[in-house]
Design an enzyme around this catalytic site. Sequence first.
Site, mmCIF file in Angstrom:
data_model
loop_
_atom_site.group_PDB
_atom_site.id
_atom_site.type_symbol
_atom_site.label_atom_id
_atom_site.label_comp_id
_atom_site.label_asym_id
_atom_site.label_seq_id
_atom_site.Cartn_x
_atom_site.Cartn_y
_atom_site.Cartn_z
ATOM 1 N N HIS A 374 0.799 -1.233 0.000
ATOM 2 C CA HIS A 374 0.000 0.000 0.000
ATOM 3 C C HIS A 374 0.828 1.278 0.000
ATOM 4 C CE1 HIS A 374 -3.988 -1.849 0.946
ATOM 5 N NE2 HIS A 374 -3.215 -2.779 1.495
ATOM 6 N N LYS A 567 -8.433 14.004 5.327
ATOM 7 C CA LYS A 567 -7.617 12.791 5.285
ATOM 8 C C LYS A 567 -6.580 12.922 6.382
ATOM 9 C CE LYS A 567 -6.676 13.863 0.909
ATOM 10 N NZ LYS A 567 -6.665 12.861 -0.151
ATOM 11 N N ARG A 568 -5.847 11.831 6.674
ATOM 12 C CA ARG A 568 -4.787 11.935 7.667
ATOM 13 C C ARG A 568 -3.852 13.098 7.303
ATOM 14 N NH1 ARG A 568 -4.432 7.987 11.844
ATOM 15 N NH2 ARG A 568 -2.485 9.077 12.260
ATOM 16 N N LYS A 573 0.805 14.419 1.776
ATOM 17 C CA LYS A 573 -0.544 14.739 1.299
ATOM 18 C C LYS A 573 -0.735 16.251 1.103
ATOM 19 C CE LYS A 573 -2.514 10.697 3.711
ATOM 20 N NZ LYS A 573 -3.210 9.841 2.713
ATOM 21 N N THR A 678 -8.582 6.731 -1.688
ATOM 22 C CA THR A 678 -9.916 6.151 -1.889
ATOM 23 C C THR A 678 -10.997 7.202 -1.666
ATOM 24 O OG1 THR A 678 -9.638 5.273 0.336
ATOM 25 C CG2 THR A 678 -9.431 3.718 -1.476
ATOM 26 N N LYS A 682 -14.839 8.454 -3.455
ATOM 27 C CA LYS A 682 -16.077 8.747 -2.711
ATOM 28 C C LYS A 682 -16.601 10.135 -3.059
ATOM 29 C CE LYS A 682 -14.183 5.881 0.947
ATOM 30 N NZ LYS A 682 -13.410 5.891 2.215
HETATM 31 C C1 Z57 Z 1 -2.438 3.491 4.799
HETATM 32 O O1 Z57 Z 1 -3.607 4.042 5.156
HETATM 33 C C2 Z57 Z 1 -2.073 3.381 3.475
HETATM 34 C C3 Z57 Z 1 -0.883 2.803 3.152
HETATM 35 C C4 Z57 Z 1 -0.054 2.317 4.147
HETATM 36 O O2 Z57 Z 1 1.107 1.734 3.840
HETATM 37 C C5 Z57 Z 1 -0.426 2.432 5.470
HETATM 38 BR BR1 Z57 Z 1 0.670 1.771 6.803
HETATM 39 C C6 Z57 Z 1 -1.610 3.024 5.806
HETATM 40 C C7 Z57 Z 1 -3.025 3.858 2.432
HETATM 41 C C8 Z57 Z 1 -2.387 4.629 1.289
HETATM 42 O O3 Z57 Z 1 -1.659 5.719 1.792
HETATM 43 C C9 Z57 Z 1 -3.477 5.098 0.332
HETATM 44 O O4 Z57 Z 1 -2.932 5.735 -0.784
HETATM 45 C C10 Z57 Z 1 -4.320 3.914 -0.133
HETATM 46 O O5 Z57 Z 1 -5.441 4.362 -0.857
HETATM 47 C C11 Z57 Z 1 -4.806 3.114 1.052
HETATM 48 O O6 Z57 Z 1 -3.731 2.743 1.883
HETATM 49 C C12 Z57 Z 1 -5.539 1.854 0.642
HETATM 50 O O7 Z57 Z 1 -4.804 1.125 -0.296
#
Ligand code: Z57
Length: 835
Positions: A374, A567-568, A573, A678, A682
Amino acid sequence: VEASIPEPQREAWLKHKTHGFKDKDGFEREVVRHVETTLARSMFNCDESAAYSACSLAFRDRLILEWNRTQQRQTYNDSKRLYYLSLEFLMGRALDNAMLNVGQKDVAKAGLAELGFRIEDVIEQEHDAALGNGGLGRLAACFLDSLASLNYPAWGYGLRYRYGIFKQEIIDGYQVEVPDYWLDFNPWEFPRHDVTVDVQFYGYVHKTTDESGKAVARWEGGETVKAVAYDVPIPGYDTPTTNNLRLWSSKAASGEFDFQKFNSGDYESSVADQQRAETISAVLYPNDNLDRGKELRLKQQYFWVAASLYDIVRRFKKTKRAWREFPDQVAIQLNDTHPTLAIVELQRILIDLEGLEWDEAWNIVTNTFGYTNHTVLPEALEKWSVGLVQHLLPRHLQIIYDINLFFLQSVERAFPDDRDLLRRVSIIEESQPKMVRMAFLAIVGSHKVNGVAELHSDLIKTTIFKDFVAIFGPDKFTNVTNGVTPRRWLHQANPKLSELIASKTGDQEYLKDLSHLNKIELHLKDAAFRKEWAAIKHANKVRLAEHIKTTTGVEVNPSALFDVQVKRIHEYKRQQMNIFGVIHRYLTLKSLSPEERKKYQPRVSIFGGKAAPGYWMAKQIIHLINSVGAVVNNDKDIGDLLKVVFVEDYNVSKAEMIIPASDISEHISTAGTEASGTSNMKFVLNGGLIIGTCDGANIEITREIGENNIFLFGNLAEDVEDLRHSHTYGSHTIDPDLARVFEEIEKGTFGDSKDFAALITAVRDHGDYYLVSDDFHSYIETHALVDEAYKNQEEWITKCITSVARMGFFTSDRCINEYADGIWNIEPLAVEPAS
Ligand code: Z57
């Protein structure tokens, strides 16, 4: 099996079978019964919270029946199951979802009204299940919804944290964290005190030989912690299929709450042991996209992985099949590297406990696992020091070394004399101290590795996992672009829009096959449709404006353009770039005459998101946003032309309110850093446009909806490396508009400039790693295009409707079907409706 009722007595059982309520009357009867018996209250003592509890219990009863039938059907059919291992499941509220999925929300609404309650108020009583940080955890929750809705036999496995992600309070403009104790009343979980697993830690490995003289390793000594299962029903939409999410809670093992200590009078220390064991599942680590390498986190990972694998293997063994059939019965998906120890644990079970040969076992292991990556951010890639693994899991470290040895030997055979390749791909990093690279272990132990959007999947193949593509070939690496569930993120969050869409598509089939959304494009020119569309967006904005008023005291005009970034909080970001842009807008407005100002598009800049408690820079960003808001919102020259608000405690249920109220949302990460995103999906699904960089899923969203319907800006991923290099080794000049913003901050316009110095120096003096200055001009210009476009409301609405019509691809149903076909090799299994 031992507990099953003998044949002669079953007649009595069948005669008294319960069915759950069927209509409004039945629903009301169940609610009253639960208020008066389960909750021991009455109509003289029933507040909204009691109504929530009773209503949930009524729906829960229905879910349980379908849940039992689903589990019986899946067990009886004995088909392959998927197990989704995730340290995070960001579920949000369950009641509304249960009502919609069961298809009885109208019944509940009418029933609650007759009993004296508004359904919206009852729904609002529920505390979010917030067992996740952000995108990764919410993705897992969307996946569970799709798996059940598509009738796939699947279980989730996670940890039952006593404390979910902290609650965020904003005090004097700063984030303050408050613990989220959410388990006081949770009708959605079922403790299974009979389903437990003893999990071992520490100790030593005793190498010996068995009767036949074969070398065996025995892991002995150390301490044991008990895992207790808590099950959560996951209802599918418009199907009886109700899957299971099993969350493990830690307890002291019986021998451990030491009766010797207890009897010898050392009561206090035996209680302390108990508490130490319970600490394992006490709290969710609040970091998103960051690995901090804490021992307790590794304990959490092994505790959860060991309990889950024991459970999966126990279920498999009941079928009495040969071990080689394991991968035909079991698919395990690793949600990021957090559960990578599962690979080692299964190998250990097979060779140490079940007596298989290494190669046979390893073949089973690699055919069972799939790994989803991810992120490419280096600070998020998990590594554990060899010393820590040795101490906590001595046998696992040996197995990791063996896995690595056999892997490197095979690499050497294929690429003789490439010592540097061996060093680069080794699961053990030869650093000081030595580290276990979990992503490498996950790749070597899986049959498929996937990224979460096209760009991201390409990037992992060409950067961080490049060598592995050369070693395993390109087919092992694949892409599955993320998706979101339209049940929660359209139907539940935006019921009016969902209703309008259904009136044009003819039915609600689009909630099961999102490609049907394209039917609304036929109505693009229908004036009444467009008018209703706009009215729904406006009503959603009014609702958000009310929330902002009651929570922050700031009055915002619902007719202004709502510009949202939720978002976080993370430097990659780039919320800092957004707030710098807001300051730039403020300065521009201030420089205009009152007449010129009136031509400007009024805006509300809305921010929300949590900073990891230890992420100082992210906390500075929150402080700057609030400080700018305090000045701008009280400036009489500005009035409604610009408001800046920070919505406290952004979470799933806030998202359900905020996302449908957005006109434009910001997805502005430095190109190549956001794996997918994601919330971008939405927002568009809810009729908002987006401004974004060419990053993650933004690129595929553009391809689907058309480039006229999105505001893209900024440098491309392929240019990032060179730009960073030029910042450090060339002459680094700051964009003049941005320099003007810095000047104003430094003048003290937004409070003591020392508070914000780090945000400025990161860009100006420390190499601007996230390319804020490089992208600033194009960002500002693109926002001007947004203003222009918004002025033409007819064109704007055309863009919104066209975009929604073309979003079918981004359902998590499509995504789950891709995993099912390409990675898990599982088939749907329908459950017959109840008789
Ligand atoms: C997290 O929320 C995501 C990736 C990570 O390696 C960790 Br730890 C936490 C997120 C990404 O930052 C997003 O870009 C992505 O959409 C989401 O994971 C789901 O794939």
